[in-house]
Design an enzyme around this catalytic site. Sequence first.
Site, mmCIF file in Angstrom:
data_model
loop_
_atom_site.group_PDB
_atom_site.id
_atom_site.type_symbol
_atom_site.label_atom_id
_atom_site.label_comp_id
_atom_site.label_asym_id
_atom_site.label_seq_id
_atom_site.Cartn_x
_atom_site.Cartn_y
_atom_site.Cartn_z
ATOM 1 N N ASP A 303 41.845 -29.257 29.535
ATOM 2 C CA ASP A 303 40.682 -29.035 28.881
ATOM 3 C C ASP A 303 39.881 -27.386 28.751
ATOM 4 O O ASP A 303 38.661 -27.207 28.828
ATOM 5 C CB ASP A 303 39.238 -30.071 28.893
ATOM 6 C CG ASP A 303 38.471 -30.022 27.816
ATOM 7 O OD1 ASP A 303 38.456 -29.511 26.878
ATOM 8 O OD2 ASP A 303 37.233 -30.717 27.990
ATOM 9 N N HIS A 307 34.137 -19.863 26.584
ATOM 10 C CA HIS A 307 32.980 -19.560 25.848
ATOM 11 C C HIS A 307 32.662 -18.078 26.286
ATOM 12 O O HIS A 307 33.027 -17.345 27.301
ATOM 13 C CB HIS A 307 31.514 -20.361 26.198
ATOM 14 C CG HIS A 307 31.857 -21.924 25.745
ATOM 15 N ND1 HIS A 307 31.823 -22.046 24.303
ATOM 16 C CD2 HIS A 307 32.242 -22.920 26.331
ATOM 17 C CE1 HIS A 307 32.025 -23.377 24.300
ATOM 18 N NE2 HIS A 307 32.107 -23.952 25.442
#
Length: 425
Positions: A303, A307
């Site tokens: 996953d 960011h």
Amino acid sequence: MQLITNAKILTDGHLKQQDILIDGQYIKQVGDKIIPAEGVEVIDADGAFLSAGLVDVHVHFREPGFEYKETIATGSRAAARGGFTTVLAMPNLNPVPDTAERIKKQIVLNKAHGVVNIEQYGAISSNLISEEISDIRTMSNEGAIAFSNDGKGVQTADTMLHAMVAAAQVNKPLVAHLEDNSLLHDGVMNSGKIAEKLGLPGITDLAESAQLARDLVLAKATGVHYHVAHISTKESVALVRIAKREGVKVTAEVSPHHLLLSDSDIHSDNALFKMNPPLRSQEDREAVLAGLIDGTIDMVATDHAPHGTEEKSVSFKEAPFGITGIETSFQLLYTHLVKSGMITLETLIQRMVNAPINAFQLEAPTKIADGQIANMALFDIDHKSTIKVNDFESLGKNTPFIGWEIYGTTLATWVEGKIVYHLKP
């Protein structure tokens, strides 16, 4: 041609030192002592572990739409640095690949900029949130590997039912991000004493397990291959275990952070620990680990969710969910699960290579052997190193594992016989 000498490969559950001769895209020969012909490039593995390339069925490469977080180029280089040669990219992009035309364009983009093999998910429904499903058949025909609304839970049973029927008809997996919005209540971390102590709103584990129970009933009725993304709770593990016994065609993945961390590791309002699903209780962590060991959970998936640094430098309440993971996954799990004796190296490779290839019907090698495609990764499992933020190929530096000591540093990665990553001296 290339000749890799003095590599250790898994043979019948044991490490055996071998030489590997690569001719073009394929492994030509695996043997004890191969004499190189003139002009053959010789690479001394010096006893490092050579594995078939790792496979990650859950990554976010952010392009198009969010290139400041990650690009296909940086994400795929990060994958290669982690030892991965095949990844499956999620569809939460802008524009969302929710039509045949968009899937086709995304696949072209992935091939143009990726250094590893990138398979592409199509969206279950328009823009990931519509209650009307996408044209799953035409997207499948254009090459979508599977279908998911990752990042968003499918909120209605009717939408999920129709999506399952359509996915079953084209024999493609339907991958579920489990999240019942009516149970979220603006939560940002796991409900419990830690959330209360930090004064942060919690997310009940029911948001995951209640939707999973619904989906497993629908999956049994439709016969679809239903895959559970980033499973995180003891109730979810128990539900999958029961469903498998009842013959439901269900597979499940777990992320390294849910295997190694719990909410008790969160000591302050530090958004590097904010991911979705959140870090759960220690009891949940032990349950997903047990599920991985006994095979209830089929595979590990990172996953990988990069960011921007500024985005993750604020409070839990304001920061986006997600952490990076593709550059540290094998290394952390080898260090904390294999070296500790909890699982064997063979089991870890089965969960990170064989299981995802088999579940998603991927064209990728599961072993180092004559005639196989030369998708491989070389790992130093004997010497310790430290996870350092400046070593990352990913644009995302958002991980709580910075500073952890690990074994299993990737030395080199090959895709179709070509070295796509090599550790700089």
